[in-house]
Design a protein around this motif. Structure first.
Motif, PDB file in Angstrom:
ATOM      1  N   LYS A 174      -2.344 -28.036  55.477  1.00  0.00           N
ATOM      2  CA  LYS A 174      -1.626 -28.505  54.160  1.00  0.00           C
ATOM      3  C   LYS A 174      -1.167 -30.077  54.040  1.00  0.00           C
ATOM      4  O   LYS A 174      -0.463 -30.347  52.994  1.00  0.00           O
ATOM      5  CB  LYS A 174      -0.336 -27.633  54.511  1.00  0.00           C
ATOM      6  N   GLY A 175      -1.534 -30.849  55.065  1.00  0.00           N
ATOM      7  CA  GLY A 175      -1.169 -32.014  55.049  1.00  0.00           C
ATOM      8  C   GLY A 175      -1.487 -32.812  53.821  1.00  0.00           C
ATOM      9  O   GLY A 175      -0.587 -33.363  53.136  1.00  0.00           O
ATOM     10  N   PHE A 176      -2.769 -32.864  53.502  1.00  0.00           N
ATOM     11  CA  PHE A 176      -3.346 -33.594  52.238  1.00  0.00           C
ATOM     12  C   PHE A 176      -2.603 -32.938  50.932  1.00  0.00           C
ATOM     13  O   PHE A 176      -2.399 -33.810  50.155  1.00  0.00           O
ATOM     14  CB  PHE A 176      -4.807 -33.542  52.220  1.00  0.00           C
ATOM     15  N   THR A 177      -2.239 -31.680  50.915  1.00  0.00           N
ATOM     16  CA  THR A 177      -1.372 -31.011  49.824  1.00  0.00           C
ATOM     17  C   THR A 177      -0.351 -31.655  49.683  1.00  0.00           C
ATOM     18  O   THR A 177       0.230 -31.862  48.470  1.00  0.00           O
ATOM     19  CB  THR A 177      -1.841 -29.655  49.709  1.00  0.00           C
ATOM     20  N   ARG A 178       0.643 -31.737  50.675  1.00  0.00           N
ATOM     21  CA  ARG A 178       2.065 -32.274  50.817  1.00  0.00           C
ATOM     22  C   ARG A 178       1.840 -33.799  49.912  1.00  0.00           C
ATOM     23  O   ARG A 178       2.645 -34.072  49.388  1.00  0.00           O
ATOM     24  CB  ARG A 178       2.507 -32.585  52.118  1.00  0.00           C
ATOM     25  N   ILE A 179       0.824 -34.541  50.592  1.00  0.00           N
ATOM     26  CA  ILE A 179       0.521 -35.775  49.914  1.00  0.00           C
ATOM     27  C   ILE A 179       0.284 -35.832  48.431  1.00  0.00           C
ATOM     28  O   ILE A 179       1.111 -36.560  47.710  1.00  0.00           O
ATOM     29  CB  ILE A 179      -0.564 -36.815  50.657  1.00  0.00           C
ATOM     30  N   VAL A 180      -0.421 -35.046  48.082  1.00  0.00           N
ATOM     31  CA  VAL A 180      -0.781 -34.750  46.611  1.00  0.00           C
ATOM     32  C   VAL A 180       0.573 -34.521  45.872  1.00  0.00           C
ATOM     33  O   VAL A 180       0.771 -35.137  44.929  1.00  0.00           O
ATOM     34  CB  VAL A 180      -1.961 -33.853  46.368  1.00  0.00           C
ATOM     35  N   PHE A 181       1.107 -33.414  46.191  1.00  0.00           N
ATOM     36  CA  PHE A 181       2.231 -32.969  45.386  1.00  0.00           C
ATOM     37  C   PHE A 181       3.612 -33.821  45.613  1.00  0.00           C
ATOM     38  O   PHE A 181       4.182 -34.000  44.630  1.00  0.00           O
ATOM     39  CB  PHE A 181       2.669 -31.359  45.657  1.00  0.00           C
ATOM     40  N   ASP A 182       3.819 -34.392  46.739  1.00  0.00           N
ATOM     41  CA  ASP A 182       4.956 -35.381  46.844  1.00  0.00           C
ATOM     42  C   ASP A 182       4.537 -36.517  45.976  1.00  0.00           C
ATOM     43  O   ASP A 182       5.636 -37.140  45.370  1.00  0.00           O
ATOM     44  CB  ASP A 182       5.094 -35.909  48.268  1.00  0.00           C
ATOM     45  N   THR A 183       3.363 -36.954  45.789  1.00  0.00           N
ATOM     46  CA  THR A 183       3.132 -37.860  44.936  1.00  0.00           C
ATOM     47  C   THR A 183       3.332 -37.807  43.675  1.00  0.00           C
ATOM     48  O   THR A 183       3.767 -38.584  42.920  1.00  0.00           O
ATOM     49  CB  THR A 183       1.543 -38.570  45.266  1.00  0.00           C
TER      50      THR A 183
END
Length: 343
Positions: free
Chosen positions: A137-146
């Motif tokens: 889920k790490g990359f999805t966190r970056i996506v949605f946080d951004t």
């Protein structure tokens, strides 16, 4: 100065890649947006060679999320930082260190706001298996946080398929496929968890198209059969079609009839590079625990000890026999390397 440093390092790495790989083929590089923030999301089979291929063959200077364990030494940390690598922590690095990722993910959001490119391997670890593993889920966190922090950002996601014929052998060949860019905004919805699931599913599906994906149910037997058929692992579309069709109408590579000459040239190359080869065989290779790092360490020796060895021999020849003989030897060494690696 930073751009000069990055250009210099990339040029040297490109030269190293040229002499290390038999061939490297890149497809659809135009899918990388040049003027938008982008996350490059690749499968991860071959340790450090995966990001090096993207770094040397991609169209942009990217930042790389790299496992934090390699940042332990101060000098190494400084060097990696100068090459735009950012440490990311995993559970194996200790639960207490996981909170450090908050600052790293924040840095990623700021970089994307500035229109930069970031490379992430969403499988979370490397593995030689010819399949796409479940995504973290790490990359999805970056996506949605951004997206949450900068709602108007036009963040693009580009899946990258990395393919090797024999990831641990020398010389190997590689093929890199850049998939079509996907807009991150397409996954925004009222329920963030739903958006995360949809995003992971989309990237997973796209990666399966860009690299060989052997289902886990019959992995070993299917892999063995593909190897016996001598399929072209640099063409994942054909290999995946072969699997879907239950090995009917599979396209195979013709077997070369020049193996004898190739072995002769490789033997001569080993004799010519006896010191670096001895370091590799006697000291480096026996200490490798994870096979995924075999090509990484071999490439590191090729990039460092081989040029040093050739320079030392060339200078000795200059001292005792003059520049003409020395240059003839150096030229012969380059030709021999090309015949042994590219043939």
């Amino acid at each position: 100065m930073k751009k000069l440093w990055l250009h210099s390092v990339r040029a040297y790495l490109r030269l190293g890649m040229f002499f290390y790989f038999k061939k490297v083929v890149v497809y659809n590089i135009e899918n990388i947006p040049r003027d938008k923030p982008v996350l490059l999301l690749g499968n991860h089979q071959n340790a450090l060679l995966d990001p090096l291929l993207i770094a040397t063959k991609g169209s942009r200077f990217s930042f790389f999320l790299t496992r934090a364990a390699v940042f332990k030494k101060k000098f190494v940390s400084y060097l990696l930082g100068s090459l735009q690598m950012l440490p990311v922590y995993r559970i194996r690095d200790g639960w207490n260190n996981l909170t450090n990722n908050n600052a790293i993910f924040e840095t990623c959001s700021e970089l994307l706001k500035e229109g930069e490119a970031i490379v992430i391997f969403p499988e979370g670890s490397h593995n030689l298996a010819r399949c796409v593993r479940p995504l973290s889920k790490g990359f999805t966190r970056i996506v949605f946080d951004t997206l949450e922090k900068y709602p108007n950002i036009d963040l693009q996601l580009v899946p990258v398929g990395l393919n090797y014929i024999h990831a641990t052998q020398f010389s190997d060949s590689a093929a890199m496929y850049f998939g079509k860019a996907v807009s991150a905004k397409d996954f925004l919805c009222d329920n963030r968890n739903e958006g995360v699931v949809n995003l992971k599913s989309k990237i997973y599906t796209e990666l399966m198209k860009l690299t060989t994906h052997i289902p886990p149910e019959n992995y070993e037997s299917d892999l063995l059969l593909l190897q016996k058929l001598n399929v072209d692992f640099l063409n994942p579309k054909e290999v995946n079609t072969c699997l879907v069709n239950n090995f009917k109408d599979c396209r195979v590579r013709p077997k070369t009839k020049l193996d004898f000459f190739n072995k002769v040239f490789k033997f001569l190359l080993i004799i010519n590079l006896i010191m670096p080869y001895a370091v590799w065989k006697l000291f480096a290779e026996p200490k490798i625990v994870e096979l995924e790092f075999k090509s990484t360490f071999r490439f590191a020796i090729a990039l460092t000890l081989v040029p040093f060895w050739l320079l030392v021999i060339t200078m000795i020849l200059v001292i005792y026999f003059g520049w003409v003989i020395a240059l003839m030897y150096f030229f012969f060494s380059l030709v021999l390397a090309l015949l042994a690696i590219k043939w």
